[in-house]
Enzyme design. Structure first.
Site, PDB file in Angstrom:
ATOM      1  N   ASP A 209     -39.067  25.505-130.755  1.00  0.00           N
ATOM      2  CA  ASP A 209     -38.836  26.706-129.960  1.00  0.00           C
ATOM      3  C   ASP A 209     -39.795  26.708-128.768  1.00  0.00           C
ATOM      4  OD1 ASP A 209     -37.674  29.073-129.204  1.00  0.00           O
ATOM      5  OD2 ASP A 209     -38.676  30.299-130.694  1.00  0.00           O
ATOM      6  N   ARG A 265     -40.275  28.496-117.834  1.00  0.00           N
ATOM      7  CA  ARG A 265     -41.134  29.441-118.543  1.00  0.00           C
ATOM      8  C   ARG A 265     -42.601  28.999-118.564  1.00  0.00           C
ATOM      9  NH1 ARG A 265     -37.762  31.875-123.753  1.00  0.00           N
ATOM     10  NH2 ARG A 265     -35.873  32.462-122.593  1.00  0.00           N
TER      11      ARG A 265
END
Length: 385
Positions: A209, A265
């Site tokens: 993740d 990100r």
């Protein structure tokens, strides 16, 4: 003679104006006369001292930014990890899990180099420091680290990579409690409803993740001197666009090196506040700094090298259409190879640090030197690190 004086005056005015610009744009890396290997403000606090191995807890005094109050295990005993073995339910003394679940403050160190393959997520209790200095320590090839509902945790000088999702099942979170867990997502480090957290000088890569998630109203966090590489969604600050409790979130992201093979990100921010300062960005595939749900972001003194792809030159990305009033600002950043930052909003977005939290942000051209030792350091006992 008068015309010569006018030319000199105009030259001085232009020079001062050029140096007052918020950012510097160039197609090639900058070659300034920077002194050799000056250390950033965190590293200079401890790395020059040869007694670091017998005075390890002095590290806790060196954090800057929103995580400044983080104590870790400063007021606890030294606990030595002697074995890479892991048991999520009944951990044995000498293992990492046995140390991190204790209810008392502990400063955790490692007897030797080791690769720890966890059998389920490692749930860290309050007032703990995981200090990898003096050994090559890897947490890899299994579930990784969860910091949930706790305070005062320092993670320093370890490699966390190739993290897998945790399985549903029983996991011990303290010396007195074993609970049923629903399974972890596969983050390298997940900070959930926690405060006073400092993550420093770690290597993070290839998690299922995110590499670092700071969510569910976590705050007072500093993420510094880390090396990130080979990952898609690198760092998430904020749970989701409707979780308004994340309004309290304040994160300092400083002196990190975002290396090759990263996509997006770095970070992505939702609702809260992020001070992104003196970080080096080698490249990105989609964008570097993103956000949604009206976060506030201050990008200061960073060094952005855009990818060659013409459609990915922009540093910023908003996951919304009505973002024009969001406070996203850039100051002292360096932009290379066509990188550019799209600012928005009005008024200052500078961090409202207390006196003890504050630090001087260097101009962006200094960043390649200030981040040159990002990631775990090879520290030798009896010598400066």
């Amino acid at each position: 003679m008068a015309s010569l004086s006018c030319l000199v005056l105009l030259s001085l005015i232009f020079s001062n104006f050029a140096h007052s610009l918020a950012g510097y744009y160039t197609s090639k890396p900058l070659a300034y006369n920077v002194p050799k290997k000056p250390m950033n403000v965190i590293d200079s606090c401890w790395r020059t001292k040869s007694d670091w191995a017998i005075n390890r807890k002095a590290l806790a005094d060196c954090v800057v930014g929103y995580g400044k109050a983080t104590l870790g295990g400063k007021y606890g005993a030294i606990y030595v990890v002697t074995s890479p073995y892991d048991d999520p339910v009944n951990p044995k003394p000498g293992t990492l899990r046995y140390g991190v679940i204790q209810s008392i403050p502990l400063w955790i160190i490692f007897a030797r180099d080791m690769v720890i393959k966890l059998k389920n997520e490692l749930i860290v209790n309050s007032f703990k420091t995981i200090d990898g200095r003096g050994a090559k320590v890897e947490i890899a090839y299994g579930p990784c680290i969860t910091i949930q509902g706790v305070t005062n945790v320092i993670i320093h000088g370890i490699s966390i990579h190739d993290c897998k999702p945790g399985m549903a099942g029983r996991v011990r979170s303290s010396s007195t409690h074993v609970g049923m867990r629903g399974g972890s997502d596969g983050d390298a480090i997940n900070v959930f409803a926690s405060s006073n957290i400092w993550i420093d000088h770690c290597y993070l890569a290839r998690a299922k993740d995110g590499l670092i998630d700071v969510i569910h109203a976590s705050t007072s966090v500093t993420i510094s001197n880390n090396y990130f590489t080979q990952h898609d969604k690198v760092m998430l600050l904020g749970h989701n666009d409707k979780f308004i409790a994340d309004k309290v979130m304040k994160v300092t992201l400083v002196f990190n090196h975002f290396g090759e093979g990263l996509i997006e990100r770095m970070p992505r921010v939702r609702i809260g506040y992020a001070h992104v300062a003196n970080n080096k960005y080698d490249e990105w595939k989609m964008y570097a700094i993103g956000g949604s749900a009206n976060p506030t972001i201050f990008s200061e003194g960073n060094y952005f090298v855009a990818p060659d792809n013409r459609s990915s030159k922009q540093v910023t990305k908003r996951e919304a259409t009505n973002w024009q009033n969001w406070k996203w600002q850039s100051s002292k950043d360096v932009f290379i190879n066509g990188a550019y930052f799209v600012p928005s909003g009005y008024g200052s977005s500078a961090p409202l640090y207390t006196r003890v939290q504050s630090f001087t942000v260097a101009p962006g051209y200094m960043v390649p030197v200030l981040t040159s030792n990002a990631g775990p350091l090879r520290c030798l006992v009896g010598k400066p690190c």
